[in-house]
Scaffold this motif. Structure first.
Motif, mmCIF file in Angstrom:
data_model
loop_
_atom_site.group_PDB
_atom_site.id
_atom_site.type_symbol
_atom_site.label_atom_id
_atom_site.label_comp_id
_atom_site.label_asym_id
_atom_site.label_seq_id
_atom_site.Cartn_x
_atom_site.Cartn_y
_atom_site.Cartn_z
ATOM 1 N N ALA A 195 0.839 -1.215 0.000
ATOM 2 C CA ALA A 195 0.000 0.000 0.000
ATOM 3 C C ALA A 195 0.864 1.252 0.000
ATOM 4 O O ALA A 195 0.513 2.261 -0.629
ATOM 5 N N ALA A 196 2.001 1.176 0.694
ATOM 6 C CA ALA A 196 2.865 2.357 0.790
ATOM 7 C C ALA A 196 3.697 2.559 -0.474
ATOM 8 O O ALA A 196 4.209 3.658 -0.707
ATOM 9 N N ALA A 197 3.830 1.512 -1.293
ATOM 10 C CA ALA A 197 4.680 1.613 -2.486
ATOM 11 C C ALA A 197 3.937 2.348 -3.603
ATOM 12 O O ALA A 197 2.709 2.294 -3.686
ATOM 13 N N GLU A 198 4.706 3.017 -4.454
ATOM 14 C CA GLU A 198 4.080 3.660 -5.624
ATOM 15 C C GLU A 198 4.141 2.750 -6.835
ATOM 16 O O GLU A 198 3.241 2.716 -7.653
ATOM 17 N N ARG A 199 5.240 2.011 -6.939
ATOM 18 C CA ARG A 199 5.447 1.192 -8.145
ATOM 19 C C ARG A 199 5.855 -0.236 -7.756
ATOM 20 O O ARG A 199 6.961 -0.674 -8.061
ATOM 21 N N PRO A 200 4.950 -0.971 -7.111
ATOM 22 C CA PRO A 200 5.299 -2.345 -6.725
ATOM 23 C C PRO A 200 5.253 -3.279 -7.935
ATOM 24 O O PRO A 200 4.520 -3.027 -8.893
ATOM 25 N N LEU A 201 6.051 -4.326 -7.884
ATOM 26 C CA LEU A 201 6.083 -5.323 -8.969
ATOM 27 C C LEU A 201 6.013 -6.710 -8.346
ATOM 28 O O LEU A 201 6.792 -7.025 -7.446
ATOM 29 N N LEU A 202 5.078 -7.513 -8.845
ATOM 30 C CA LEU A 202 4.986 -8.901 -8.381
ATOM 31 C C LEU A 202 5.728 -9.789 -9.384
ATOM 32 O O LEU A 202 5.410 -9.771 -10.575
ATOM 33 N N ILE A 203 6.712 -10.530 -8.908
ATOM 34 C CA ILE A 203 7.406 -11.498 -9.776
ATOM 35 C C ILE A 203 6.945 -12.882 -9.332
ATOM 36 O O ILE A 203 7.152 -13.273 -8.176
ATOM 37 N N ALA A 204 6.278 -13.605 -10.243
ATOM 38 C CA ALA A 204 5.714 -14.912 -9.872
ATOM 39 C C ALA A 204 6.476 -16.020 -10.583
ATOM 40 O O ALA A 204 6.760 -15.929 -11.783
ATOM 41 N N GLY A 205 6.785 -17.080 -9.851
ATOM 42 C CA GLY A 205 7.537 -18.199 -10.419
ATOM 43 C C GLY A 205 6.771 -19.502 -10.377
ATOM 44 O O GLY A 205 5.554 -19.526 -10.102
ATOM 45 N N SER A 206 7.501 -20.575 -10.618
ATOM 46 C CA SER A 206 6.865 -21.889 -10.777
ATOM 47 C C SER A 206 6.121 -22.337 -9.521
ATOM 48 O O SER A 206 5.228 -23.167 -9.599
ATOM 49 N N GLY A 207 6.471 -21.770 -8.381
ATOM 50 C CA GLY A 207 5.769 -22.122 -7.145
ATOM 51 C C GLY A 207 4.321 -21.672 -7.146
ATOM 52 O O GLY A 207 3.550 -22.051 -6.266
ATOM 53 N N CYS A 208 3.932 -20.865 -8.143
ATOM 54 C CA CYS A 208 2.533 -20.412 -8.236
ATOM 55 C C CYS A 208 1.795 -21.163 -9.350
ATOM 56 O O CYS A 208 0.698 -20.767 -9.739
ATOM 57 N N ALA A 209 2.396 -22.227 -9.896
ATOM 58 C CA ALA A 209 1.843 -22.843 -11.114
ATOM 59 C C ALA A 209 0.668 -23.790 -10.867
ATOM 60 O O ALA A 209 -0.034 -24.158 -11.808
ATOM 61 N N SER A 210 0.423 -24.176 -9.625
ATOM 62 C CA SER A 210 -0.699 -25.083 -9.355
ATOM 63 C C SER A 210 -2.003 -24.342 -9.662
ATOM 64 O O SER A 210 -2.016 -23.105 -9.712
ATOM 65 N N PRO A 211 -3.106 -25.072 -9.866
ATOM 66 C CA PRO A 211 -4.377 -24.387 -10.130
ATOM 67 C C PRO A 211 -4.720 -23.385 -9.027
ATOM 68 O O PRO A 211 -5.140 -22.255 -9.305
ATOM 69 N N GLU A 212 -4.492 -23.759 -7.750
ATOM 70 C CA GLU A 212 -4.793 -22.830 -6.647
ATOM 71 C C GLU A 212 -3.852 -21.626 -6.702
ATOM 72 O O GLU A 212 -4.246 -20.495 -6.419
#
Ligand SMILES: Cc1ncc(C[n+]2csc(CCOP(=O)(O)OP(=O)(O)O)c2C)c(N)n1
Length: 548
Positions: A195-212
């Motif tokens: 919330a405090a950041a102006e330009r946040p970036l989410l980097i997502a990797g293989s650990g997020c690859a499951s359907p959930e």
């Protein structure tokens, strides 16, 4: 009393394995014998590299450990590419490897290898079973270890004489794998930092690859208005048409994109080890002290802060973290929208590479587009390593639901075996395996395994007559000095037919559509041989550009 090999076959089934990829060897004959009639199907391959890569692909598809077996010495060393890839790609893999008899160990016996030393660098565990009573426990521990923390390969060496011992031990079922839910305090703190950041970036990797994981990723990004950049070969886990899509962090992305992403004032890295490839050689973010604070979420605490100074480390399941984050209230400001919009524009511009007419062959993008327009939406893609994959990254309509299996660790040879394994696992879905003319002849003989097992993949070969990726590097470093990168190729359509597959040749862009239709409609393995342009060495560069 039971023969140790029979007990091991029962243990494999008790651990939930249903398929073993192997090349047989005299060092584990008793196990082969025990697998006769077992619920664990034996898929006999033509090279241990192919067998191991099939097990890796199977694991990527199911999220469960892959299972492979190889004979001692040369079988084991041939298999090693799969162990290395499983380590690089964080894939759970259990490898059963033959070993000389116990009394011969250390004597330099025929095909003897000390696997602890040979695989010590890449495997999470290497265990040699000298007492048949310990087989159930060793296998259960191997399966658990392969999946815990950072998933990876585990080797179980099986001395030949041990497999014929008698034992009273009984099979063991799976051991629980610990997974930590994220603490509420950590999620609150992450939400406050975002919330405090102006330009946040989410980097997502293989650990997020499951359907959930994918579902939670989409919800968290939406809830907080976070632009999402995907690590190498994870382009399929998030909708690329979303206005929040911020790009694919492949090898050496264009400087304009690096500069845009580097403006981030907070990085939230989830389910990635933040390795060398997505971070552009540890510059995005900059190691060891990044220019912006990092929140790093990974199941393995040892990975957090291992390379980067990390402001907030959360050792937790990535999907559970993202789901919790999605539930925190957030305000998506106009400034935040402008920031994600800017990254999205850059990413789109970079990937917008319509294929051109080329004088020396078909730009591979024509073939990829023709397939993308015709393949069922739930098709599974497998990719060998090579520049041809650039066109798949540009032209496949990744919407966050597809399954794509590629080698993050860059191993050539996954394309064909991966497609065979995927076609066996999902016989009702189309499986399209892409390979270059280099990679396809490394493991393409696994087409024989497709023929033997009834697997029906569509294989697409980019035949540009060169190890294109290396040629690109060569032209950059030594313009015009072409050496060691040219290839003399067979007629791949005729080669395919010799395996009983359908073989089709594509020599012009116009032939791509009909070829795609015929291959996708064929009830059996099919190979499309694309006579590809080498001048279009990647979707982004020509040889002429490089020489300039
Ligand atoms: C097993 C293995 N050997 C060598 C390499 C180095 N390498 C990376 S890409 C490549 C060339 C790939 O050529 P090809 O399959 O023809 O695809 P293209 O790049 O031409 O599209 C090589 C040799 C590697 N990554 N893996």
């Amino acid at each position: 009393m039971a023969r140790a090999a029979d007990l091991l076959a029962e243990c494999l089934a008790a651990q939930g394995f249903d398929r073993l990829f192997c090349v047989p060897g005299e060092s584990y004959l008793a196990l082969l014998d025990a697998l006769l009639g077992s619920p664990v199907e034996t898929v006999v391959c033509r090279h241990e590299g192919g067998a191991g890569l099939m097990a890796v692909a199977d694991a990527k598809l199911t999220g469960r450990p892959g299972l492979c077996a190889a004979s001692r010495g040369p079988g084991a060393t041939n298999l090693s590419i799969a162990l290395h890839l499983a380590e690089q790609d964080a894939v759970p893999l259990v490898a059963l490897i033959g070993q000389v008899a116990r009394w011969e160990r250390g004597l330099g016996a025929f095909q003897e290898v000390d696997y602890g030393r040979f695989f010590g660098e890449m495997a999470k565990g290497v265990w040699e079973v000298h007492d048949a009573d310990r087989l159930p426990e060793t296998l259960a521990r191997a399966v658990r270890l392969s999946m815990s923390g950072t998933p990876g390969p585990v080797v179980i060496a099986l001395p030949e004489d041990m497999l014929s011992d008698e034992t009273e031990a009984r099979p063991l079922g799976p051991l629980p794998v610990a997974s930590a839910p994220p603490g509420a305090e950590a999620v609150d703190r992450a939400a406050a930092m975002l919330a405090a950041a102006e330009r946040p970036l989410l980097i997502a990797g293989s650990g997020c690859a499951s359907p959930e994981g994918r579902e939670a990723l989409a919800r968290a990004a939406e809830a907080h208005g976070l632009p999402v950049a995907l690590t190498f070969k994870q382009q399929h886990i998030f909708d690329n048409a979303s206005p929040l899509y911020a790009g694919h962090l492949g090898f050496k992305i264009p400087p304009a994109q690096v500069e845009a992403l580097a403006e981030a004032d907070l990085i939230l890295a989830v389910g990635t080890r933040l390795g060398d490839t997505p971070t552009q050689g540890f510059t995005l973010p900059k190691a060891p002290v990044p220019e912006q604070p990092i929140i790093h979420v990974h199941p393995d605490p040892d990975r957090i802060g291992a390379v980067y100074r990390t402001e907030l480390g959360v050792a937790a399941d990535p999907a559970a973290f993202l789901a919790a984050l999605a539930g925190r209230n957030a305000e998506v400001t106009e400034g935040r929208r402008a920031w994600s919009g800017r990254l999205n524009d850059t990413a789109r511009r970079i990937m917008d590479r319509p294929p051109q007419a080329r004088p020396d062959g078909v730009e591979f993008g024509w073939m990829v587009k023709a397939l993308a327009e015709r393949a069922p939406k739930d098709s599974i893609l497998t990719m060998d390593a090579g520049n041809f994959s650039g066109w798949i990254h540009c032209h496949w309509p990744w919407d966050g639901t597809q399954q794509s299996i590629g080698a993050v660790g860059g191993a050539m040879g996954l394309g064909v075996p991966g497609a065979v394994a995927a076609a066996l696992r999902e016989p009702g879905r189309k499986v399209i395996g892409f390979a270059g003319d280099g990679g396809v002849l490394m493991t393409g003989s696994e087409l024989a395994t497709a023929a033997a097992t009834g697997a029906k993949p569509v294989i697409v070969i980019s035949d540009n007559g060169t190890y294109g990726t290396i040629r690109l590097h060569q032209e950059k470093a030594y313009p015009g000095r072409v050496h060691g990168t040219a290839l003399a190729n067979p007629d791949f359509a005729a080669w395919a037919r010799s395996f009983g597959a359908l073989g089709i040749t594509v020599e012009t862009p116009e032939e791509a559509g009909p070829a795609a239709e015929a291959a996708l409609a064929h009830d059996g393995p099919a190979v499309i041989h694309v006579k590809a342009s080498a001048e279009a060495i990647s979707p982004f560069l020509t040889i002429e550009d490089l020489r300039k």
